[in-house]
Motif scaffolding. Structure first.
Motif, mmCIF file in Angstrom:
data_model
loop_
_atom_site.group_PDB
_atom_site.id
_atom_site.type_symbol
_atom_site.label_atom_id
_atom_site.label_comp_id
_atom_site.label_asym_id
_atom_site.label_seq_id
_atom_site.Cartn_x
_atom_site.Cartn_y
_atom_site.Cartn_z
ATOM 1 N N CYS A 191 -34.360 0.157 29.753
ATOM 2 C CA CYS A 191 -35.521 -0.119 30.596
ATOM 3 C C CYS A 191 -35.035 -0.646 31.944
ATOM 4 O O CYS A 191 -33.904 -1.128 32.075
ATOM 5 N N ALA A 192 -35.912 -0.550 32.948
ATOM 6 C CA ALA A 192 -35.632 -1.072 34.286
ATOM 7 C C ALA A 192 -36.957 -1.521 34.885
ATOM 8 O O ALA A 192 -38.037 -1.077 34.455
ATOM 9 N N ALA A 193 -36.894 -2.401 35.870
ATOM 10 C CA ALA A 193 -38.112 -2.949 36.468
ATOM 11 C C ALA A 193 -37.913 -3.146 37.960
ATOM 12 O O ALA A 193 -36.805 -3.434 38.424
ATOM 13 N N VAL A 251 -25.713 7.036 31.796
ATOM 14 C CA VAL A 251 -24.765 5.957 32.043
ATOM 15 C C VAL A 251 -25.486 4.730 32.576
ATOM 16 O O VAL A 251 -25.188 3.603 32.189
ATOM 17 N N ASN A 252 -26.455 4.962 33.474
ATOM 18 C CA ASN A 252 -27.177 3.835 34.060
ATOM 19 C C ASN A 252 -28.549 4.290 34.504
ATOM 20 O O ASN A 252 -28.772 5.476 34.803
ATOM 21 N N VAL A 253 -29.493 3.369 34.554
ATOM 22 C CA VAL A 253 -30.833 3.603 35.066
ATOM 23 C C VAL A 253 -31.239 2.368 35.861
ATOM 24 O O VAL A 253 -31.040 1.237 35.407
ATOM 25 N N PHE A 254 -31.777 2.573 37.068
ATOM 26 C CA PHE A 254 -32.127 1.440 37.923
ATOM 27 C C PHE A 254 -33.092 1.922 39.006
ATOM 28 O O PHE A 254 -33.291 3.136 39.189
ATOM 29 N N PHE A 255 -33.705 0.982 39.704
ATOM 30 C CA PHE A 255 -34.534 1.285 40.871
ATOM 31 C C PHE A 255 -33.700 1.108 42.134
ATOM 32 O O PHE A 255 -32.860 0.199 42.217
ATOM 33 N N SER A 256 -33.954 1.971 43.108
ATOM 34 C CA SER A 256 -33.272 1.820 44.386
ATOM 35 C C SER A 256 -33.857 0.640 45.140
ATOM 36 O O SER A 256 -34.840 0.028 44.713
ATOM 37 N N ASP A 257 -33.273 0.315 46.299
ATOM 38 C CA ASP A 257 -33.775 -0.820 47.068
ATOM 39 C C ASP A 257 -35.181 -0.574 47.622
ATOM 40 O O ASP A 257 -35.913 -1.516 47.927
ATOM 41 N N LEU A 292 -29.438 11.132 40.221
ATOM 42 C CA LEU A 292 -30.745 11.742 40.435
ATOM 43 C C LEU A 292 -31.769 10.680 40.775
ATOM 44 O O LEU A 292 -31.699 9.551 40.279
ATOM 45 N N VAL A 293 -32.743 11.059 41.610
ATOM 46 C CA VAL A 293 -33.832 10.166 41.985
ATOM 47 C C VAL A 293 -35.139 10.836 41.577
ATOM 48 O O VAL A 293 -35.263 12.070 41.577
ATOM 49 N N LEU A 294 -36.142 10.029 41.233
ATOM 50 C CA LEU A 294 -37.425 10.551 40.788
ATOM 51 C C LEU A 294 -38.364 10.660 41.986
ATOM 52 O O LEU A 294 -38.700 9.666 42.630
ATOM 53 N N GLN A 295 -38.796 11.888 42.253
ATOM 54 C CA GLN A 295 -39.649 12.168 43.396
ATOM 55 C C GLN A 295 -41.114 12.268 42.956
ATOM 56 O O GLN A 295 -41.406 12.775 41.869
ATOM 57 N N HIS A 296 -42.035 11.786 43.780
ATOM 58 C CA HIS A 296 -43.483 11.843 43.500
ATOM 59 C C HIS A 296 -43.841 11.173 42.179
ATOM 60 O O HIS A 296 -44.746 11.624 41.479
ATOM 61 N N TRP A 297 -43.169 10.101 41.838
ATOM 62 C CA TRP A 297 -43.372 9.487 40.533
ATOM 63 C C TRP A 297 -44.645 8.650 40.456
ATOM 64 O O TRP A 297 -45.075 8.283 39.359
ATOM 65 N N ARG A 298 -45.258 8.347 41.572
ATOM 66 C CA ARG A 298 -46.503 7.567 41.540
ATOM 67 C C ARG A 298 -47.724 8.426 41.221
ATOM 68 O O ARG A 298 -48.805 7.899 40.991
ATOM 69 N N THR A 299 -47.569 9.759 41.196
ATOM 70 C CA THR A 299 -48.659 10.667 40.894
ATOM 71 C C THR A 299 -48.427 11.303 39.536
ATOM 72 O O THR A 299 -47.402 11.958 39.326
ATOM 73 N N GLY A 347 -37.405 1.083 45.767
ATOM 74 C CA GLY A 347 -38.275 1.156 44.611
ATOM 75 C C GLY A 347 -38.419 2.513 43.975
ATOM 76 O O GLY A 347 -39.429 2.774 43.299
ATOM 77 N N ASP A 348 -37.441 3.406 44.106
ATOM 78 C CA ASP A 348 -37.494 4.718 43.463
ATOM 79 C C ASP A 348 -36.574 4.733 42.249
ATOM 80 O O ASP A 348 -35.407 4.326 42.344
ATOM 81 N N PRO A 349 -37.058 5.216 41.093
ATOM 82 C CA PRO A 349 -36.207 5.257 39.892
ATOM 83 C C PRO A 349 -35.019 6.193 40.078
ATOM 84 O O PRO A 349 -35.164 7.311 40.590
ATOM 85 N N CYS A 350 -33.853 5.750 39.633
ATOM 86 C CA CYS A 350 -32.624 6.546 39.732
ATOM 87 C C CYS A 350 -31.910 6.512 38.392
ATOM 88 O O CYS A 350 -31.968 5.517 37.658
ATOM 89 N N ILE A 351 -31.228 7.592 38.060
ATOM 90 C CA ILE A 351 -30.383 7.646 36.868
ATOM 91 C C ILE A 351 -29.039 8.248 37.249
ATOM 92 O O ILE A 351 -28.914 8.988 38.233
#
Length: 848
Positions: free
Chosen positions: A572-574, A623-629, A643-650, A631-635
């Protein structure tokens, strides 16, 4: 019990530890010891053995194939010797510390080498440059053992843990740590902790601290039958007979015990009158009633007819099943069990086919299935080969199919696939490293790092920060044995596993408050463990073994608890009000679980993404999961891709986009550099990581420095094939600009989503406008590069003009000037027409 005449040992080497190995065909037996010589004995011959003199130090391990054998020495060298020429073939691998054990894969292609180093090396016996590494064990390995299929290897570590690896992929994968099975022993101890695989491959046996032999199943890692009360002191050697019907053990009490595998009873014991010194190595002859063993006095014993006549029939039986309490083969299919018991099929050969069932064609025709008469009613009148010699089961062979290879079935055989094990992704704590020696990192990020030291009775934890002016490092004694941590600018979060003294506990320590600093702890219910934890500027989050996601405020107030849909949980990440959870989902190809993620807004109690898929490539792991500075989820995965998650708020619009493929970085393209990258953070439009060299897989102490790399979206980067150097440079420039456009467009969409979905500051709004202009500038450069290529590239240049974000017309005017400069009159006219249409459209919108 009557004792036979005392055996005479053959002095093979000078007094000291001595080891042996039969060739798989049983024709030769090779021994090594303290002196610099190797002895090759011919089975059944009383002639003097062949001696190979060597200049190495004392030999400590040996493993033999039919055509060669491999020997390890105290000086750390592993050499390969030919049995055809009885001479040195060459150096196979070298270690800086003494070699302790060697094992050959069943096909003889790979040699596993255990030494006093932490890493176990698996080297190709035909190409010494091909090496695999087993790195998970924190201490030196004492023994290594391949399973009969060669797909698994067990490492008995000096820390008392057995590490089982899968070798089915290019990189070995740790699939199980077996705790509490074997003793923690020094690598040079006479006592054994060796894992010996049963010949059917479904289980292995190992000596325990209670001087028993414990059998463990490979399918579920459960403890099965036990061979107990055989020795009064430590067990020093053990070996299965080739058919698995007998087990031989030797101990420091100088007793040899023969066991009936099926009943786990002793059928023969040889006491001190037969054994003169402590036995260190033993092996059954592949075909004869003969057990050979060596001791710590340099002697070799060839114990013929060791199995008493009343039990000799056990050696003549076909392959026997492993001694399991609940044999799944017998429970699933009695016919399959009988086939294994009769030796016609190995345990791994069950494929859902019919093997001699009562209603088979042989039964109907009155054939017993073992005679060749089952095909007598077919006559090969024209010599076309319709009738072939039957195999041992009375069935036709596949020789008529060409090269002896059977064609694929008309339908996929799903039975085999559904009997294979399920590969689930194990849970992990983002930013943490495994134990290595007595130390490990609990958390690594841009705020600082948390590390712990095992002091046997307790741990000591240190928290250090990069910004020493803003934060103060702290250090404390940890009696709870915390194994997870999360760190940010507001505080440090810990969790510990349950023990006899306390249940699983979550502990939060804020860095500073405007009142007296108050730490808080919360205990989870019994039998519930925290699998991962996360800390944001607003919330504390924990996923648990019960499938729950528990959310607390920064002051310990429980806010939410809900069952995670994808289970078991992985990580998990926050970030601020958002919580990202990842879990195992449904099965995909290869019997691997599909990873799924969900994103919740805790404050609004809204779901942004629900059980969407994380698209990992085959055999890759997180290997890792975190939010960027921002606030975008990255793995980051084991393939080296960020990889970064695009359009994740929709809801339903999210997709994972690669920001960087570390394996395609220019610094690695020459092939001279070999390095891995440990992900730390994504901040300021850069990837922050730790560079790992020398075969390392995780950072260790002293703390390495952080490195940062610019993003580089993996678009096509190969220059066009051309002999014109100037043309090649132009092609490379176009590709560089295309990558720049894709990358800046991606970052622009991330920033746009942030500004439109939050209470954006004035600085963020200005930055968004600047990013749009930056994208258009890149497109202008790309238009100029296309114009240099010639008039034939005008259509592509016009298409690029249509991608511009500009609404004022200034960028279109600049594009028109570029076309004029390169004398592309047709292109200029079309750009002007496009600008006019866009201007008219804007005026209509304003009027509306």
């Amino acid at each position: 019990m009557a004792i036979g005449p005392r055996l005479r040992g053959r002095p093979a080497h000078t007094p000291g530890p001595t080891f042996l190995s039969y060739t798989p065909n049983g024709r030769k037996l090779i021994t090594v010891g303290l002196n610099n010589a190797m002895r090759i004995f011919e089975t059944g011959s009383d002639a003097e053995p062949i001696t190979i003199d060597d200049v190495q130090d004392a030999h400590t391990a040996i493993a033999a194939a039919n055509g060669f054998f491999v020997v390890g020495s105290e000086d750390g060298t592993v050499c390969k010797y030919s049995l055809e020429t009885n001479s040195l073939d060459g150096l196979l691998v070298r270690s800086t510390l003494p070699i302790r054990d060697i094992a050959l894969s069943p096909d003889g292609i790979w040699a596993a080498v255990a030494s006093d180093e932490l890493v176990v090396k698996i080297v190709n016996t035909h190409d010494m440059e091909r090496v695999m590494y087993l790195r998970e064990q924190p201490k030196p390995a004492k023994h290594v053992s391949f399973d009969p299929s060669g797909s698994y290897i067990a490492v008995s570590c000096t820390d008392g843990v057995v590490y089982v690896y899968s070798l089915s992929s290019e990189e070995p994968e740790l699939i199980k740590k077996v705790h509490g099975l074997v003793r923690a022993l020094e690598s040079d101890a006479e006592a054994s902790s060796r894992v010996v695989w049963h010949p059917d491959g479904r289980a292995f046996a190992a000596p325990t601290a209670t001087r028993d032999i414990q059998v463990m199943s490979k399918s579920d890692w459960e403890r099965q039958r036990t061979f107990s009360s055989g020795h009064s002191r430590e067990i020093t050697a053990l070996a299965w007979s080739l058919n698995g019907a007998l087990l031989a053990t030797a101990g420091a009490d100088r007793n040899i015990v023969l066991w009936d595998t099926k009943t786990q009873t002793i059928i023969k014991r040889f006491d001190q009158n037969s054994v003169r010194a402590t036995i260190l190595d033993m092996q059954w002859h592949p075909t004869e009633n003969l057990l050979s063993y060596t001791n710590n006095d340099g002697e070799l014993y060839l114990h013929t007819d060791i199995v008493p006549p009343e039990h000799a029939s056990l050696l003549e039986m076909s392959l026997q099943g492993a001694p399991l309490i609940h044999d799944p083969l017998k429970e699933i299919s009695g016919n399959a069990g009988r086939m294994i018991a009769s030796g016609l099929m190995r345990s791994g050969d069950i494929s859902g086919k019919r093997f001699g069932t009562p209603d088979s064609l042989d039964e109907i025709l009155g054939n017993d299935g073992n005679s060749e008469s089952g095909l007598d009613f077919i006559e090969d009148d024209d010599g076309a080969g319709y009738v072939e010699e039957a195999n041992g089961n009375g069935k036709r062979t596949s020789g008529h199919l060409g090269n002896g290879i059977a064609p694929p079935p008309k339908r996929p055989n799903y039975n085999n696939d559904w009997r294979s094990p399920i590969h689930m992704h194990e849970s992990f704590q983002p930013g943490s490293t495994p134990w290595r020696g007595s130390r490990r990192y609990l958390c690594l990020n841009l705020t600082g790092f948390v590390w712990t030291v095992d002091q046997t009775t307790h741990h000591t934890i240190t928290v250090e920060f990069y910004d020493q002016d803003r934060f103060r490092d702290f250090h404390f004694t940890d009696p709870f044995l915390y194994d997870k941590a999360s760190l940010n600018e507001h505080g440090t979060l810990f969790s510990c596993p349950a023990s006899v003294q306390h249940p699983c506990t979550i502990y939060y320590r804020p860095h500073e408050t405007w009142t007296t600093r108050v730490d808080w702890r919360v205990e989870l219910p019994a039998e519930e463990e925290a699998t991962s934890i996360a800390l944001s500027s607003s919330y504390v989050v924990a996923t648990t073994s019960k499938g729950y996601v528990r959310v607390y405020s920064l002051f310990g107030v429980p806010l939410q608890i809900f069952r995670q849909k994808s289970s078991p949980a992985i990580a998990c990440a926050a970030w601020r009000d958002y919580v990202l959870t990842i879990g195992n989902g449904p099965l995909k190809a290869g019997r691997r679980t599909c990873l799924q993620y969900s994103i919740e807004n805790v404050k609004r109690d809204q779901t942004c993404q629900d059980c969407d898929t994380i698209p990992l490539v085959s055999n890759a792991s997180l290997v890792n999961v975190f939010f960027s500075d921002s606030g975008d989820p990255c793995i980051y995965d084991t393939d080296g891709v960020l990889l970064v998650l695009q359009h994740w708020r929709t809801m339903g619009q999210a997709k994972w986009v690669p920001l960087l493929d570390t394996k395609q970085m220019a610094r690695l393209q020459s092939g001279r550099k070999k390095e891995l990258h440990w992900p730390v953070a994504v901040a300021r439009e850069k990837f922050h990581c730790i560079i790992l060299k020398g075969g390392e897989t995780e950072p260790y102490f002293p703390r390495p420095l952080l490195s940062e790399f610019d993003f580089h979206v993996p678009v096509a980067t190969l220059a066009p094939s051309t002999d014109d150097e100037e043309e090649a440079q132009v092609g490379t420039e176009v590709q560089r600009l295309e990558e720049s456009f894709v990358r800046k467009e991606l970052l622009l969409t991330l920033m746009t989503d942030l500004v439109h979905s939050t209470n954006a500051t004035h600085a963020q709004t200005v930055e968004l406008a600047r990013a749009e202009v930056d994208v258009d500038k890149t497109l202008l450069q790309l238009i100029a590069a296309e114009c240099r290529e010639g008039e034939e590239r005008g259509m592509k240049a016009l298409e690029i003009v249509g991608l511009m974000k500009d609404r004022t017309g200034r960028m279109l005017e600049a594009a028109s000037k570029i076309a004029t400069r390169f004398q592309r009159d047709v292109l200029r006219e079309k750009i002007d027409a496009l600008a006019e249409r866009r201007l008219v459209g804007l005026e209509e919108v304003e009027e509306t």
